[in-house]
Design a protein around this motif. Sequence first.
Motif, PDB file in Angstrom:
ATOM      1  N   VAL A  49     -36.670   2.461 -36.637  1.00  0.00           N
ATOM      2  CA  VAL A  49     -36.525   3.663 -35.807  1.00  0.00           C
ATOM      3  C   VAL A  49     -36.516   3.279 -34.331  1.00  0.00           C
ATOM      4  CG1 VAL A  49     -37.664   5.796 -35.081  1.00  0.00           C
ATOM      5  CG2 VAL A  49     -37.478   5.261 -37.507  1.00  0.00           C
ATOM      6  N   LEU A  50     -37.468   2.471 -33.908  1.00  0.00           N
ATOM      7  CA  LEU A  50     -37.538   2.066 -32.499  1.00  0.00           C
ATOM      8  C   LEU A  50     -36.338   1.209 -32.105  1.00  0.00           C
ATOM      9  CD1 LEU A  50     -41.355   1.406 -32.265  1.00  0.00           C
ATOM     10  CD2 LEU A  50     -40.074   3.158 -31.029  1.00  0.00           C
ATOM     11  N   PHE A  51     -35.908   0.334 -32.996  1.00  0.00           N
ATOM     12  CA  PHE A  51     -34.727  -0.477 -32.729  1.00  0.00           C
ATOM     13  C   PHE A  51     -33.501   0.419 -32.522  1.00  0.00           C
ATOM     14  CE2 PHE A  51     -30.893  -2.647 -34.195  1.00  0.00           C
ATOM     15  CZ  PHE A  51     -30.889  -3.742 -33.349  1.00  0.00           C
ATOM     16  N   THR A  52     -33.354   1.419 -33.363  1.00  0.00           N
ATOM     17  CA  THR A  52     -32.218   2.341 -33.258  1.00  0.00           C
ATOM     18  C   THR A  52     -32.257   3.118 -31.946  1.00  0.00           C
ATOM     19  OG1 THR A  52     -32.090   2.538 -35.669  1.00  0.00           O
ATOM     20  CG2 THR A  52     -31.040   4.279 -34.363  1.00  0.00           C
ATOM     21  N   ILE A  53     -33.422   3.567 -31.546  1.00  0.00           N
ATOM     22  CA  ILE A  53     -33.558   4.280 -30.270  1.00  0.00           C
ATOM     23  C   ILE A  53     -33.134   3.374 -29.121  1.00  0.00           C
ATOM     24  CG2 ILE A  53     -35.222   5.266 -28.636  1.00  0.00           C
ATOM     25  CD1 ILE A  53     -36.779   6.288 -31.127  1.00  0.00           C
ATOM     26  N   LEU A  54     -33.601   2.144 -29.123  1.00  0.00           N
ATOM     27  CA  LEU A  54     -33.242   1.202 -28.058  1.00  0.00           C
ATOM     28  C   LEU A  54     -31.748   0.884 -28.072  1.00  0.00           C
ATOM     29  CD1 LEU A  54     -36.390  -1.059 -28.282  1.00  0.00           C
ATOM     30  CD2 LEU A  54     -35.666   0.245 -26.270  1.00  0.00           C
ATOM     31  N   GLU A  55     -31.157   0.772 -29.237  1.00  0.00           N
ATOM     32  CA  GLU A  55     -29.711   0.543 -29.329  1.00  0.00           C
ATOM     33  C   GLU A  55     -28.938   1.754 -28.809  1.00  0.00           C
ATOM     34  OE1 GLU A  55     -27.674  -2.226 -30.342  1.00  0.00           O
ATOM     35  OE2 GLU A  55     -29.593  -3.071 -29.743  1.00  0.00           O
ATOM     36  N   ASN A  56     -29.431   2.958 -29.102  1.00  0.00           N
ATOM     37  CA  ASN A  56     -28.777   4.165 -28.601  1.00  0.00           C
ATOM     38  C   ASN A  56     -28.806   4.202 -27.077  1.00  0.00           C
ATOM     39  OD1 ASN A  56     -28.198   5.061 -31.161  1.00  0.00           O
ATOM     40  ND2 ASN A  56     -29.890   6.507 -31.249  1.00  0.00           N
ATOM     41  N   ILE A  57     -29.928   3.813 -26.491  1.00  0.00           N
ATOM     42  CA  ILE A  57     -30.047   3.768 -25.033  1.00  0.00           C
ATOM     43  C   ILE A  57     -29.062   2.752 -24.459  1.00  0.00           C
ATOM     44  CG2 ILE A  57     -31.562   3.127 -23.112  1.00  0.00           C
ATOM     45  CD1 ILE A  57     -33.894   4.309 -24.790  1.00  0.00           C
ATOM     46  N   LYS A  58     -28.993   1.579 -25.082  1.00  0.00           N
ATOM     47  CA  LYS A  58     -28.081   0.528 -24.619  1.00  0.00           C
ATOM     48  C   LYS A  58     -26.630   1.004 -24.694  1.00  0.00           C
ATOM     49  CE  LYS A  58     -26.575  -4.111 -25.838  1.00  0.00           C
ATOM     50  NZ  LYS A  58     -26.658  -5.171 -26.837  1.00  0.00           N
ATOM     51  N   THR A  59     -26.261   1.597 -25.798  1.00  0.00           N
ATOM     52  CA  THR A  59     -24.887   2.087 -25.973  1.00  0.00           C
ATOM     53  C   THR A  59     -24.570   3.189 -24.964  1.00  0.00           C
ATOM     54  OG1 THR A  59     -24.935   1.535 -28.321  1.00  0.00           O
ATOM     55  CG2 THR A  59     -23.282   3.138 -27.614  1.00  0.00           C
ATOM     56  N   ALA A  60     -25.508   4.096 -24.753  1.00  0.00           N
ATOM     57  CA  ALA A  60     -25.308   5.176 -23.781  1.00  0.00           C
ATOM     58  C   ALA A  60     -25.115   4.610 -22.377  1.00  0.00           C
ATOM     59  CB  ALA A  60     -26.486   6.135 -23.814  1.00  0.00           C
ATOM     60  N   ASP A  61     -25.904   3.602 -22.030  1.00  0.00           N
ATOM     61  CA  ASP A  61     -25.754   2.951 -20.721  1.00  0.00           C
ATOM     62  C   ASP A  61     -24.375   2.321 -20.572  1.00  0.00           C
ATOM     63  OD1 ASP A  61     -28.345   3.606 -19.973  1.00  0.00           O
ATOM     64  OD2 ASP A  61     -29.163   1.616 -20.382  1.00  0.00           O
TER      65      ASP A  61
END
Length: 76
Positions: A49-61
């Motif tokens: 879950v935390l990995f996915t959240i961090l990946e979502n932030i990276k992709t959004a950036d």
Amino acid sequence: MQPIYDTIELVARDLYWKALKDIPEDVRAALKGGLAAEQKDGNETAEQVLFTILENIKTADEHGMLVCQDIGLPVY
């Protein structure tokens, strides 16, 4: 009186969009710390879950997108 409401609407809109796109560095650091802690404890579900959240932030950036596409509906 309408111009003040228009101003409030624009400011609220801009702040709302900023909150959905601009994740502060302290929040990012806390998420990374949480990920490390869950990896250390072997909690695979929380880790994913935390990995996915961090990946979502990276992709959004990278793409100038919202961090989460399910943003709800603000009521003012």
